[in-house]
Design an enzyme around this catalytic site. Sequence first.
Site, PDB file in Angstrom:
ATOM      1  N   LYS A   9       0.820  -1.216   0.000  1.00 25.32           N
ATOM      2  CA  LYS A   9       0.000   0.000   0.000  1.00 25.32           C
ATOM      3  C   LYS A   9       0.852   1.264   0.000  1.00 25.32           C
ATOM      4  O   LYS A   9       0.333   2.367  -0.132  1.00 25.32           O
ATOM      5  CB  LYS A   9      -0.956  -0.019   1.192  1.00 25.32           C
ATOM      6  CG  LYS A   9      -1.971  -1.158   1.103  1.00 25.32           C
ATOM      7  CD  LYS A   9      -2.939  -1.150   2.255  1.00 25.32           C
ATOM      8  CE  LYS A   9      -3.833  -2.361   2.234  1.00 25.32           C
ATOM      9  NZ  LYS A   9      -3.171  -3.641   2.572  1.00 25.32           N
ATOM     10  N   ASP A  45      -4.054  -4.729  -7.461  1.00 22.22           N
ATOM     11  CA  ASP A  45      -5.489  -4.737  -7.190  1.00 22.22           C
ATOM     12  C   ASP A  45      -6.099  -3.435  -7.660  1.00 22.22           C
ATOM     13  O   ASP A  45      -5.583  -2.349  -7.363  1.00 22.22           O
ATOM     14  CB  ASP A  45      -5.744  -4.923  -5.688  1.00 22.22           C
ATOM     15  CG  ASP A  45      -5.294  -6.296  -5.193  1.00 22.22           C
ATOM     16  OD1 ASP A  45      -5.157  -7.208  -6.026  1.00 22.22           O
ATOM     17  OD2 ASP A  45      -5.090  -6.435  -3.984  1.00 22.22           O
TER      18      ASP A  45
HETATM   19  N1  LIG Z   1     -11.213   2.508  -0.858  1.00 23.63           N
HETATM   20  C1  LIG Z   1     -11.998   1.420  -0.842  1.00 23.63           C
HETATM   21  N2  LIG Z   1     -13.273   1.472  -1.295  1.00 23.63           N
HETATM   22  C2  LIG Z   1     -14.071   0.387  -1.280  1.00 23.63           C
HETATM   23  N3  LIG Z   1     -13.693  -0.819  -0.822  1.00 23.63           N
HETATM   24  C3  LIG Z   1     -12.437  -0.948  -0.360  1.00 23.63           C
HETATM   25  C4  LIG Z   1     -11.521   0.158  -0.347  1.00 23.63           C
HETATM   26  N4  LIG Z   1     -10.359  -0.265   0.178  1.00 23.63           N
HETATM   27  C5  LIG Z   1     -10.521  -1.576   0.455  1.00 23.63           C
HETATM   28  N5  LIG Z   1     -11.766  -1.983   0.135  1.00 23.63           N
HETATM   29  C6  LIG Z   1     -12.318  -3.351   0.278  1.00 23.63           C
HETATM   30  O1  LIG Z   1     -11.583  -4.045   1.279  1.00 23.63           O
HETATM   31  C7  LIG Z   1     -10.844  -5.123   0.707  1.00 23.63           C
HETATM   32  C8  LIG Z   1      -9.485  -5.234   1.365  1.00 23.63           C
HETATM   33  O2  LIG Z   1      -8.757  -4.019   1.241  1.00 23.63           O
HETATM   34  P1  LIG Z   1      -7.294  -3.951   0.635  1.00 23.63           P
HETATM   35  O3  LIG Z   1      -6.923  -2.529   0.518  1.00 23.63           O
HETATM   36  O4  LIG Z   1      -7.249  -4.767  -0.589  1.00 23.63           O
HETATM   37  O5  LIG Z   1      -6.415  -4.598   1.800  1.00 23.63           O
HETATM   38  P2  LIG Z   1      -5.852  -6.095   2.039  1.00 23.63           P
HETATM   39  O6  LIG Z   1      -4.395  -5.948   1.935  1.00 23.63           O
HETATM   40  O7  LIG Z   1      -6.311  -6.453   3.400  1.00 23.63           O
HETATM   41  O8  LIG Z   1      -6.419  -6.977   0.943  1.00 23.63           O
HETATM   42  C9  LIG Z   1     -10.786  -4.813  -0.782  1.00 23.63           C
HETATM   43  O9  LIG Z   1     -10.653  -6.007  -1.547  1.00 23.63           O
HETATM   44  C10 LIG Z   1     -12.129  -4.138  -1.010  1.00 23.63           C
HETATM   45  O10 LIG Z   1     -13.172  -5.102  -1.091  1.00 23.63           O
HETATM   46 MG   LIG Z   2      -6.353  -6.601  -1.084  1.00 25.35          MG
END
Ligand SMILES: Nc1ncnc2c1ncn2[C@@H]1O[C@H](COP(=O)(O)OP(=O)(O)O)[C@@H](O)[C@H]1O
Ligand SMILES: [Mg+2]
Length: 314
Positions: free
Chosen positions: A125, A272
């Site tokens: 991230k 992603d």
């Molecule tokens: N800005 C956002 N808006 C909408 N959904 C989000 C957002 N950030 C994360 N999510 C949801 O949460 C999930 C996990 O967040 P992510 O940033 O991918 O972290 P991780 O590393 O835990 O996978 C994503 O797959 C999505 O479904």
């Molecule tokens: Mg993720």
Amino acid sequence: MPLNVAVQMDPIERINVRGDSTFALLLEAQARGHALSYYTPDRLALRDGHLFTTAQPLKVRDTLGDHFSLGAAKQVELKSFDVVLLRQDPPFDLAYISTTHMLERVQPGTLVVNDPANVRNAPEKVFVTEFPDLMPPTLVTRDLEAIKAFRAEHGDIVMKPLYGHGGGAVFRLTREDLNFGSLYDMFAVTFREPWVVQAFLPAVKEGDKRIILVDGEFAGAINRVPAPDDLRSNMVRGGAAKATDLSVRERHICERLGPALRERGLLFVGIDVIGGFLTEINVTSPTGIRAVKNVGGPDIAALIWDKIEAKRQI
Ligand SMILES: Nc1ncnc2c1ncn2[C@@H]1O[C@H](COP(=O)(O)OP(=O)(O)O)[C@@H](O)[C@H]1O
Ligand SMILES: [Mg+2]
């Protein structure tokens, strides 16, 4: 020419044989005649600048309940391998970072995939912030006033840990949500690091797309659609994997990232994308190879080994 390959991974008896990308890579390597050795990160030993491990010869089989056999454990110097696969799962903590420092000692004689120094420098991230035009409005901080100002501007936001994975502790807060203060307090005591505050992307209900790049080139993708009662698309949280194609915007994202990934020796990367916005660049131990193949996509394990073999012939 067969390669002498070591895999640094979590205990092999615990993996999910049907879903694990490391396992897919091992099956493909073995099918190509490469010799496999296995060790867990806690067996590394850096002695006077020389990196050793206690490794076991490994055979793999695509059979539930009987997926591997191991030979006798032997102390070996890591530089005796042509290739080391750095494949342990997060947490991306100081234990993980220490292994990247140790693995640097065997380069360039041994090809480490992905390149350990660049894995260390590119937490999923954080790396995204090098491409601000591709990501959603995002704030990385633990400063209350900064978060309040961001929330006032964007209204509907997501808070999540900077080094989180698998959807752990991902929260959505609408403009009216009165839980913000308590959630802030909870994050502040739980995490020592700053965390991510991001505009909520409504397109998440259509899915969070995992796009795999091999040596900087698009290799395959899968869309992960969250369960109706969850924000999170992660498959470990009930997200459903669906076949998908890339949009024009997603192709553009791949083209923008390609050179940066190639330059850094990040050979196997999973990015992603939610609603056309880049949210993560996974370089530590990306997954998705098997999910892509299961929905009729390409054999990414084969593409990765083609690249590794080509690099070892130079
Ligand atoms: N800005 C956002 N808006 C909408 N959904 C989000 C957002 N950030 C994360 N999510 C949801 O949460 C999930 C996990 O967040 P992510 O940033 O991918 O972290 P991780 O590393 O835990 O996978 C994503 O797959 C999505 O479904
Ligand atoms: Mg993720």
